[in-house]
Enzyme design. Structure first.
Site, short mmCIF file in Angstrom:
data_model
loop_
_atom_site.label_atom_id
_atom_site.label_comp_id
_atom_site.label_asym_id
_atom_site.label_seq_id
_atom_site.Cartn_x
_atom_site.Cartn_y
_atom_site.Cartn_z
N GLY A 136 0.82 -1.20 0.00
CA GLY A 136 0.00 0.00 0.00
C GLY A 136 0.86 1.25 0.00
O GLY A 136 2.05 1.22 0.32
N CYS A 137 0.25 2.38 -0.35
CA CYS A 137 1.01 3.63 -0.48
C CYS A 137 1.48 4.16 0.87
O CYS A 137 2.68 4.42 1.06
CB CYS A 137 0.18 4.67 -1.23
N PHE A 138 0.58 4.32 1.83
CA PHE A 138 0.99 4.73 3.17
C PHE A 138 1.98 3.72 3.75
O PHE A 138 2.98 4.08 4.38
CB PHE A 138 -0.21 4.85 4.11
N ALA A 139 1.70 2.44 3.54
CA ALA A 139 2.56 1.39 4.09
C ALA A 139 3.98 1.52 3.55
O ALA A 139 4.96 1.35 4.28
CB ALA A 139 1.98 0.02 3.76
#
Length: 327
Positions: A136-139
């Protein structure tokens, strides 16, 4: 001659648009089809208008089950449903940009085994993989801020994260908080302490530091800009700033896209690139790590292409030497 045929499922969204742009400029790729039931028969450039003059194929509602690579750009929870309904060749390598296969309990399905595709953590494993769960992007931004400390077992207290994403992080579907009048000159948080990317962040941290039992306290925010993630992460650290810098530079010494900057960061340095830039700041016994990425590239489509390059033995940066939209 271009060597590998590629298909995209879910071709109308932001991440698919970026992926198409990257793939048609990749020297080893032939874009075989882009699947979208809602746009079948329409020119791709009608939806992704930055591709006018660059691409003349149309969306389709049929697939070629023999493509070498399949990218899944579907809404979260829909990838496994699509694969169950549409079998592909055993030689087809799959890269899922959704969250269906990222966690340990979900990675095995239908006789497949997905590898978590964060190259800075699992480069050699990715090279041998047949299925990839793209992070994921935030991850991505948060893990790259934390993994050097976890690698040395130095995460001994709670981790505090405040991160802001652009409007493209919400996808193309219109919601109350994605209307321009609401988003413009506005700022808000959402899913405080419960964001869905926390599971994969904990998983990767514990892969390197299995005794990590503290909390990661994550506050995601909506920014009034289109793309990018700006994350500030701080936690306990007794060493000096010089020691911290050495830890991070050593961990990322072979990374192709992740770098440590001596200077304070701003988002324009990474928008339209596959880079993650990190900056370190020490205050008393706290280490502040700033991590910035483009949510659609290093946080999605760029990282997916980086994983494809690794899987096929291409130079990792192929098709990804992009200039930031700095001006």
């Amino acid at each position: 001659m271009k060597n590998i045929k590629v298909g995209i499922i879910g071709g109308a969204g932001y991440t698919a648009g970026e992926l198409i742009r990257l793939l048609i400029n990749h020297p080893e790729v032939h874009l075989d089809f882009v699947y979208s039931t809602s746009n079948a028969g329409n020119p791709i450039s009608k939806v992704h208008q930055d591709l006018v003059g660059s691409l003349d194929i149309k969306f389709t509602d049929t697939v070629n089950p023999d493509v070498e690579v399949l990218f899944l750009c579907l809404g979260h929870g829909n990838s496994i449903k699509f694969l169950e309904a549409n079998p592909f060749s055993k030689r087809t390598k799959i890269i899922d940009l959704g969250n269906d296969f990222r966690l340990e309990n979900d990675k095995k399905s239908m006789g497949m085994e997905f590898v978590y595709g964060l190259p800075e953590l699992q480069r050699e494993t990715i090279k041998r993989a047949h299925q990839i769960a793209n992070p994921g992007c935030f991850a991505t931004a948060i893990q790259l801020a934390l993994l050097p400390l976890a690698n040395l077992g130095l995460l001994d207290k709670d981790v505090h994260v405040n991160a802001v994403t652009g409007a493209t992080g919400a996808g193309t579907s219109l919601t109350a908080t994605s209307h321009f009048p609401w988003r413009d000159n506005n700022f808000s948080y959402y899913k405080p302490f419960t964001h869905q990317h926390l599971g994969e962040i904990y998983q990767s941290v514990r892969q390197l530091q299995n005794d990590f039992t503290s909390e990661i306290l994550f506050m995601p925010n909506r920014g009034n800009f289109s793309r990018g993630i700006f994350a500030t992460v701080y936690t306990h650290f007794e060493g000096s700033i010089e020691e911290a810098t050495s830890i991070y530079q050593t961990f990322y010494k072979t990374a192709k896209f992740t770098s440590v900057s001596e200077d304070v960061l701003h988002l324009k340095q990474v928008v339209n690139t596959n880079k993650c830039l990190l900056h370190l700041h020490k205050h008393n016994n706290k280490l502040l790590i700033t991590s910035i990425i483009d949510n659609l590239l290093k946080g999605a489509s760029g990282q997916a292409l980086q994983n494809m390059n690794l899987m096929f033995g291409f130079e990792e940066t192929t098709g990804l030497n992009l200039k930031a939209n700095y001006f």
